[in-house]
Design a protein around this motif. Structure first.
Motif, PDB file in Angstrom:
ATOM      1  N   PHE A 252       9.729  -8.153   2.112  1.00  0.00           N
ATOM      2  CA  PHE A 252       9.992  -6.728   2.311  1.00  0.00           C
ATOM      3  C   PHE A 252       9.399  -5.904   1.170  1.00  0.00           C
ATOM      4  N   ASN A 253       9.604  -6.395  -0.051  1.00  0.00           N
ATOM      5  CA  ASN A 253       9.084  -5.656  -1.208  1.00  0.00           C
ATOM      6  C   ASN A 253       7.561  -5.607  -1.216  1.00  0.00           C
ATOM      7  N   GLU A 254       6.958  -6.747  -0.902  1.00  0.00           N
ATOM      8  CA  GLU A 254       5.498  -6.770  -0.834  1.00  0.00           C
ATOM      9  C   GLU A 254       4.990  -5.751   0.186  1.00  0.00           C
ATOM     10  N   ALA A 255       5.702  -5.673   1.316  1.00  0.00           N
ATOM     11  CA  ALA A 255       5.234  -4.805   2.403  1.00  0.00           C
ATOM     12  C   ALA A 255       5.525  -3.337   2.138  1.00  0.00           C
ATOM     13  N   PHE A 256       6.786  -3.047   1.813  1.00  0.00           N
ATOM     14  CA  PHE A 256       7.196  -1.643   1.832  1.00  0.00           C
ATOM     15  C   PHE A 256       7.382  -1.022   0.449  1.00  0.00           C
ATOM     16  N   LYS A 257       7.275  -1.840  -0.598  1.00  0.00           N
ATOM     17  CA  LYS A 257       7.369  -1.284  -1.929  1.00  0.00           C
ATOM     18  C   LYS A 257       5.972  -1.230  -2.562  1.00  0.00           C
ATOM     19  N   PHE A 258       5.264  -2.329  -2.349  1.00  0.00           N
ATOM     20  CA  PHE A 258       3.926  -2.397  -2.951  1.00  0.00           C
ATOM     21  C   PHE A 258       2.811  -2.193  -1.939  1.00  0.00           C
ATOM     22  N   PHE A 259       3.205  -2.012  -0.691  1.00  0.00           N
ATOM     23  CA  PHE A 259       2.260  -1.747   0.399  1.00  0.00           C
ATOM     24  C   PHE A 259       1.132  -2.768   0.485  1.00  0.00           C
ATOM     25  N   ARG A 260       1.492  -4.046   0.223  1.00  0.00           N
ATOM     26  CA  ARG A 260       0.501  -5.100   0.437  1.00  0.00           C
ATOM     27  C   ARG A 260       0.784  -5.724   1.809  1.00  0.00           C
ATOM     28  N   MET A 261       0.429  -4.951   2.851  1.00  0.00           N
ATOM     29  CA  MET A 261       0.765  -5.356   4.216  1.00  0.00           C
ATOM     30  C   MET A 261       0.085  -6.665   4.612  1.00  0.00           C
ATOM     31  N   GLY A 262      -1.144  -6.833   4.188  1.00  0.00           N
ATOM     32  CA  GLY A 262      -1.872  -8.051   4.528  1.00  0.00           C
ATOM     33  C   GLY A 262      -1.165  -9.273   3.962  1.00  0.00           C
ATOM     34  N   TYR A 263      -0.792  -9.173   2.695  1.00  0.00           N
ATOM     35  CA  TYR A 263      -0.135 -10.300   2.039  1.00  0.00           C
ATOM     36  C   TYR A 263       1.250 -10.557   2.643  1.00  0.00           C
ATOM     37  N   ALA A 264       1.977  -9.449   2.915  1.00  0.00           N
ATOM     38  CA  ALA A 264       3.309  -9.580   3.519  1.00  0.00           C
ATOM     39  C   ALA A 264       3.212 -10.254   4.882  1.00  0.00           C
ATOM     40  N   SER A 265       2.177  -9.910   5.646  1.00  0.00           N
ATOM     41  CA  SER A 265       1.991 -10.559   6.952  1.00  0.00           C
ATOM     42  C   SER A 265       1.770 -12.050   6.779  1.00  0.00           C
ATOM     43  N   ALA A 266       0.965 -12.397   5.781  1.00  0.00           N
ATOM     44  CA  ALA A 266       0.729 -13.817   5.521  1.00  0.00           C
ATOM     45  C   ALA A 266       2.043 -14.515   5.167  1.00  0.00           C
TER      46      ALA A 266
END
Lengths: 297, 363
Positions: A252-266
């Motif tokens: 969640f933090n990777e996606a919505f805090k740091f906006f690393r959507m690609g990494y969060a998806s992985a």
């Protein structure tokens, strides 16, 4: 074709709401996230194809990924058995002693309804904080308790206790399973001279195996996906010292805090594969310990 | 074991009284059948003997030992359930061995006993199968096997044949009787089927609404039913019942039957309504016997060796006559019907047998 349709059409009609939901609402995002796991995407500029770079980073350089995996695995290993044992214990009490009093079933289910809510997570914080209710009670008998939540050594256990307390849904399934074991098997065992202990291990447990299996699979998946309680209690960070850095919190933090959507998806896809792996193992071993009444040979 | 003694046994569930003040002596080595309509308390009684049901009042003794408080496992008995109650996750061998394992018996002795039981019941080829792979009859055999391996002093059977088809039931009946002859152990057997009771029992206990109506050998129950209920319950086809009146003329008491005339009695009775029962095979399709009338055949049921003839009498009563299959009759025929007065069972207005009342015409 016509014959096939006649036989299977009702089944598909009943499946329709799920099928529609899956194909119209879920399949698109699922495939998109698979694609995004091979990109770098910050939600501002458009996704950039990076191949396996996300996965490479995850497995070789990202120490927090391994930490999150570690925390989550410990949580699964501790919380699933304790919750199932709690659920089975309460189900057996309800089955034996309070057969007719259905209100108890509702009362015992209540924590599970409330348990996944934000409010309970907040309540949990107040119970286990340094100046929380638990320590206030301990103080009365002269024990000075630690700050359960702020201490990295104990913080995970507070969540295991919370998980144990939410035994309602597996408990109801166990209760149904217990009720479906014929009474006369116990009566026959009683005449055969089997102690309560032996009746439990030789009759109840084996006959409950399909239900235990079902609960085990469901609760394991559930535990891997635990999010809101860890998120609230760790203030959304996985603190203290990443001891509550659940996989989903990290994701969640990777996606919505740091906006690393690609990494969060992985990360999400890796979690899916991990869950699939453990579910597959459970299924594979089940033929050695699960007895089905109507199994074909 | 030296018999079983039930004194003043009662069972209540809340306010409902299932069994009231029941007294019964079970003789060592007998095959006792508890029979009665559903809800008469026969299964409850059996379960109380087994120790599965608490005894509300009275004492139950095995030998001279009161066992009211003794747990089921220590009463040295085995029980065969209607549902068979086989452990579904264990194969036949383990089902048979389960009770012995509880007694901490040695492996070798368990194997020996299981092998013996399997041989007696001819289930040796089934030992490695699970219960779901067995037919109804095979399951029944395994259930009996599980009972005999423990070498109990008392066998309890709770409607063990009711889940079997008719043919298998007859076969298992014979096998059970054979098993009883071989083991000689006391058996208590519950059934609602009076044919099972008649064919297997040393003695039968007829129960109704938690009370014993009569205890006796099958022959006693059939030939000397103490009351209307037993007369009606025992015997297939059912006994014919006639409304009748008691009358006294010139100091001679007799029973007046509308169709057959008067049956003279040895002892005076109070005048009033009575019921007379005559078994279907006591009625003859001839006018050779003192009590006689003429009727019209409504229906003939042909069974090969025997026939059941439904005859409508002048009063409008339809009776059943059991005759030999050699007799040829057809519906619509007018036919004489007669019987010997000693064959009549006379019951008073309360349904109780009036004993030794029928006068022998020869005297």
């Amino acid at each position: 074709m016509r014959k096939w349709l006649n036989r299977n059409a009702p089944g598909y009609v009943f499946l329709m709401p799920w099928l529609l939901g899956f194909f119209l609402l879920a399949l698109g995002p699922i495939l998109t996230s698979l694609y995004m796991s091979f990109t770098r995407y910050d939600m501002v500029s458009s996704p950039r194809w990076v191949g396996l770079a996300n996965y490479d980073y995850m497995f070789t350089r990202d120490r927090r990924f391994w930490k999150a995996l570690d925390v989550t695995m410990w949580y699964v290993v501790l919380s699933v058995p304790t919750r199932l044992i709690m659920a089975l214990g309460v189900a057996m009490l309800l089955d034996k002693g309070l057969r007719t009093i259905s209100i108890y079933r509702a009362i015992f289910y209540l924590p599970s309804l409330l348990g996944s809510s934000i409010a309970i997570a907040i309540l949990w914080r107040q119970l286990f904080e340094g100046d929380g209710v638990i320590n206030a009670l301990l103080a009365r008998i002269g024990i000075e308790g630690p700050n359960w939540i702020a201490n990295p050594d104990t913080s995970l256990y507070t969540l295991v206790v919370l998980a144990m307390w939410q035994f309602g849904s597996p408990m109801l399934i166990f209760l149904a399973g217990l009720r479906s074991i014929p009474r006369d098997l116990y009566e026959a065992a009683e005449i055969d001279g089997a102690s309560r202990y032996r009746q439990f291990f030789r009759i109840t447990l084996p006959l409950l195996a399909p239900v235990i299996f079902f609960n085990l699979v469901l609760q394991t998946i559930e535990a891997f996906k635990t999010f809101s309680s860890a998120f609230i209690i760790s203030n959304g960070t996985g603190a203290p010292a990443d001891s509550l850095l659940f996989f989903t919190v990290y994701l969640f933090n990777e996606a919505f805090k740091f906006f690393r959507m690609g990494y969060a998806s992985a990360l999400a896809w890796v979690l899916l594969l991990i869950i699939a792996f453990f579910t597959a193992i459970t299924f594979f071993t089940s033929k050695y310990w699960v007895h089905y009444e109507n199994e074909r040979d | 074991m030296s018999g079983l003694s039930l004194k003043g046994i009662g069972k209540t569930y809340g306010a409902v009284n299932i069994i009231k003040d029941l007294n019964l002596e079970v003789i060592d080595g007998e095959f006792l059948v508890l029979v009665g309509p559903s809800g008469c308390g026969k299964s409850t009684l059996l379960r109380m003997i087994a120790g599965l049901e608490e005894i509300t009042e009275g004492t139950l003794s095995i030998g001279d030992r009161v066992v009211n408080e003794l747990p089921a496992s220590q009463r040295k008995l085995s029980m065969v359930f209607q549902s068979y109650a086989l452990y579904p996750h264990m194969n036949v061998r383990k089902n048979l061995a389960f009770g012995l394992g509880n007694q901490k018996m040695s492996r070798a002795e368990i194997n020996e006993r299981v092998a013996d039981a399997a041989r007696i019941l001819q289930i040796e080829p089934l030992l490695d199968r699970k219960p779901r792979q067995l037919s109804g009859g095979q399951k029944q055999r395994v259930a009996i096997g599980r009972a005999i391996v423990r070498e109990p002093e008392l066998f309890l059977f709770d409607e063990p044949l009711s889940n079997l088809d008719a043919e298998l039931r007859v076969q298992m009946r014979v096998e059970l009787a054979g098993l009883y002859n071989r083991l000689g152990t006391t058996m208590i057997y519950v059934t609602h089927d009076q044919v099972e009771a008649m064919t297997m029992a040393s003695r039968i206990v007829v129960l109704r609404a938690g009370k014993i109506e009569q205890v006796g050998t099958p022959h006693e129950l059939y030939t000397k039913p103490k009351n209307l209920f037993v007369a009606g319950f025992i015997g297939s086809p059912k006994i014919n019942l006639f409304e009748a009146t008691a009358q006294v003329a010139d100091g001679q008491a007799s029973v007046h039957m509308t169709d057959f005339g008067d049956i003279p009695l040895t002892h005076p009775v109070r005048s009033g309504a009575l019921t007379v029962g005559v078994r279907p095979e006591a009625l003859k399709l001839s006018d050779n016997h003192p009590m006689r009338t003429t009727g019209t055949i409504q229906l003939v049921e042909y069974l090969g060796s025997e026939i059941f003839v439904h005859v409508k009498l002048p009063s409008g009563n339809v009776i059943l006559v059991h005759a030999s299959g050699k007799e040829l009759h057809k519906a619509g025929e007018t036919i004489p019907v007669s019987f010997e007065p000693q064959e009549a069972h006379v019951f008073d207005a309360e349904g109780v047998l009036i004993e030794n009342t029928v006068k022998d015409p020869a005297s």
